[in-house]
Design a protein around this motif. Structure first.
Motif, PDB file in Angstrom:
ATOM      1  N   LEU A 109       0.830  -1.200   0.000  1.00  0.00           N
ATOM      2  CA  LEU A 109       0.000   0.000   0.000  1.00  0.00           C
ATOM      3  C   LEU A 109       0.868   1.255   0.000  1.00  0.00           C
ATOM      4  O   LEU A 109       0.595   2.211  -0.735  1.00  0.00           O
ATOM      5  CB  LEU A 109      -0.918  -0.001   1.221  1.00  0.00           C
ATOM      6  CG  LEU A 109      -1.857   1.198   1.366  1.00  0.00           C
ATOM      7  CD1 LEU A 109      -2.788   1.299   0.172  1.00  0.00           C
ATOM      8  CD2 LEU A 109      -2.659   1.093   2.663  1.00  0.00           C
ATOM      9  N   GLY A 110       1.930   1.243   0.801  1.00  0.00           N
ATOM     10  CA  GLY A 110       2.825   2.393   0.847  1.00  0.00           C
ATOM     11  C   GLY A 110       3.519   2.638  -0.478  1.00  0.00           C
ATOM     12  O   GLY A 110       3.636   3.788  -0.935  1.00  0.00           O
ATOM     13  N   VAL A 111       3.985   1.561  -1.116  1.00  0.00           N
ATOM     14  CA  VAL A 111       4.640   1.701  -2.420  1.00  0.00           C
ATOM     15  C   VAL A 111       3.666   2.236  -3.457  1.00  0.00           C
ATOM     16  O   VAL A 111       4.000   3.129  -4.256  1.00  0.00           O
ATOM     17  CB  VAL A 111       5.216   0.346  -2.876  1.00  0.00           C
ATOM     18  CG1 VAL A 111       5.719   0.430  -4.321  1.00  0.00           C
ATOM     19  CG2 VAL A 111       6.358  -0.083  -1.968  1.00  0.00           C
ATOM     20  N   THR A 112       2.436   1.718  -3.448  1.00  0.00           N
ATOM     21  CA  THR A 112       1.421   2.161  -4.402  1.00  0.00           C
ATOM     22  C   THR A 112       1.113   3.648  -4.223  1.00  0.00           C
ATOM     23  O   THR A 112       1.061   4.408  -5.197  1.00  0.00           O
ATOM     24  CB  THR A 112       0.129   1.341  -4.236  1.00  0.00           C
ATOM     25  OG1 THR A 112       0.425  -0.042  -4.434  1.00  0.00           O
ATOM     26  CG2 THR A 112      -0.916   1.773  -5.258  1.00  0.00           C
ATOM     27  N   ILE A 113       0.928   4.079  -2.978  1.00  0.00           N
ATOM     28  CA  ILE A 113       0.643   5.489  -2.704  1.00  0.00           C
ATOM     29  C   ILE A 113       1.803   6.370  -3.151  1.00  0.00           C
ATOM     30  O   ILE A 113       1.607   7.431  -3.766  1.00  0.00           O
ATOM     31  CB  ILE A 113       0.349   5.701  -1.212  1.00  0.00           C
ATOM     32  CG1 ILE A 113      -0.967   5.015  -0.830  1.00  0.00           C
ATOM     33  CG2 ILE A 113       0.283   7.185  -0.869  1.00  0.00           C
ATOM     34  CD1 ILE A 113      -1.253   5.041   0.658  1.00  0.00           C
ATOM     35  N   GLY A 114       3.022   5.932  -2.868  1.00  0.00           N
ATOM     36  CA  GLY A 114       4.192   6.718  -3.240  1.00  0.00           C
ATOM     37  C   GLY A 114       4.340   6.870  -4.747  1.00  0.00           C
ATOM     38  O   GLY A 114       4.579   7.979  -5.249  1.00  0.00           O
TER      39      GLY A 114
END
Length: 252
Positions: A109-114
């Motif tokens: 999720l963090g990678v996708t948001i970034g």
């Protein structure tokens, strides 16, 4: 393209993991490493397909629809074949391709948001150049814009968007949200700004509503979202036709 590219991206994921099954890459045991491998395979296949299909379209030979349809069919077939020959496919790859939305890890999720934040920032900063190169190439050349460079940059952003979306939510949800909100917005929007805002609003509200429905009735989130988008488009299409007929009747 909205249908074909997510399928091609899925084929890239299957190919990346197949390399492990063939012994050409070491087996990875950490989730972050598997995510990186899948992302690389997805991105390489997506970018290659975008560049190839775009070059063929600009040369004007043959049918664009035929090429895109062929790419979709071949990518789907090879995804299945690569999964069959990949022992690791039953232990996680199928979940990646299906898109386990509610089971996505905090890291993913963090990678996708970034990544999406960087893409949105780039689209916002260079929107004038992208619009000029995409819709008025002659003017862009006259203004001495490097058309090939801006094309390549735009293709890179598109490829990253589709690759991350397929990794996070799967090809079904990706091409559902790529196609249906814009189709619905196109029925009513009168300019590009309205088109973009209405499509984004439809996508966002449908994602939230579909999640609530799926949670309430214990159904798959992705399939529920896409089915809801289809229902919204159907209603919008009927309403737009009724409005069109009333306007014609009023003129007569």
């Amino acid at each position: 393209m909205g249908v074909a590219l997510p399928q091609i991206s899925s084929c890239g994921i299957a190919f990346a993991f197949a390399l492990q099954g063939w012994g050409l890459l070491p087996h990875l045991h950490e989730s972050a490493q598997e995510q990186t491998l899948a992302f690389l395979g997805s991105t390489v296949f997506t970018l290659a397909a975008i560049l190839l299909l775009s070059l063929l379209a600009r040369r004007g030979h043959g049918s664009v629809e035929a090429r895109v349809g062929t790419a979709y069919a071949l990518a789907g077939a090879w995804s299945v074949l690569l999964l069959v020959k990949n022992p690791a496919g039953e232990h996680g790859l199928l979940d990646l391709l299906k898109g386990e939305i509610i089971a996505i890890s905090d890291f993913e999720l963090g990678v996708t948001i970034g990544v999406f934040a960087l893409i949105i920032a780039a689209l916002f900063l260079f929107q004038k150049e992208f619009l000029l190169v995409s819709f008025d190439r002659d003017m862009a050349v006259t203004l001495k814009k490097n058309v090939l460079t801006w094309d390549a940059f735009l293709f890179l952003l598109i490829g990253l968007t589709i690759s991350m979306a397929v990794l996070s939510v799967g090809p079904l949800v990706t091409f559902g949200f790529l196609l249906l909100p814009p189709l619905t917005a196109h029925l009513f929007a009168r300019n590009m700004r309205q088109f973009a805002l209405v499509a984004a609003a439809i996508g966002g509200m449908t994602a939230l509503t579909g999640f609530c429905i799926a949670y309430r009735w214990d159904m798959p989130v992705g399939a529920t979202d896409v089915a809801l988008l289809g229902a919204i488009y159907t209603v919008a299409f009927v309403v737009s036709r009724l409005i069109g007929r009333r306007r014609v009747a009023g003129l007569v």
